[in-house]
Design a protein around this motif. Sequence first.
Motif: not given
Length: 156
Positions: A30, A33, A99, A101-103, A105, A108-109
């Motif tokens: 990440a 980002y 982005n 890395w958003r895959k 969890t 992304s959380e």
Amino acid sequence: GRQEEQDKLVKILSGVMEQSPYFMVEFKPAFGYIFREFIKEYSHWGYSDFDIAFGDLPRWITKEELNDWDIVTYSYGDQERVYLRGQFTFHRNNENINNIWRKCTHLSEMDLRYENILAGEEKLQLVSAEGCYSNAVITTKNISVKYAVKALSDVR
């Protein structure tokens, strides 16, 4: 809005880093980002192990790697395993790549996870991003990834 969201994440991550600085490795995918404001003028960004010092990178990174590939990862001896290496991986600096890395969890959380950790509701555990992020990259369409067999060394 967006600034409040960023401020909240910075506060959470600062708290985690104070408790255990090694946890920065969890966020490597990440970085593009997280640090987007600092790297917006650069064509690429990357990560490596924290115990690596770099010198003459143009000696190692080819123009072809910079121009023709979205992500390049260097391995040294375990190339039969298809995953992005934490030792040294670099990325083209664009919104799509930054982005992926958003895959994952757990990434992304991360804001929810670290809020719970700081509140004492969850235990601080390192979750390596290497496997999840490698899978996220492999399953992303329309990107090019190079798995290069290179060992960085100044020994001649």
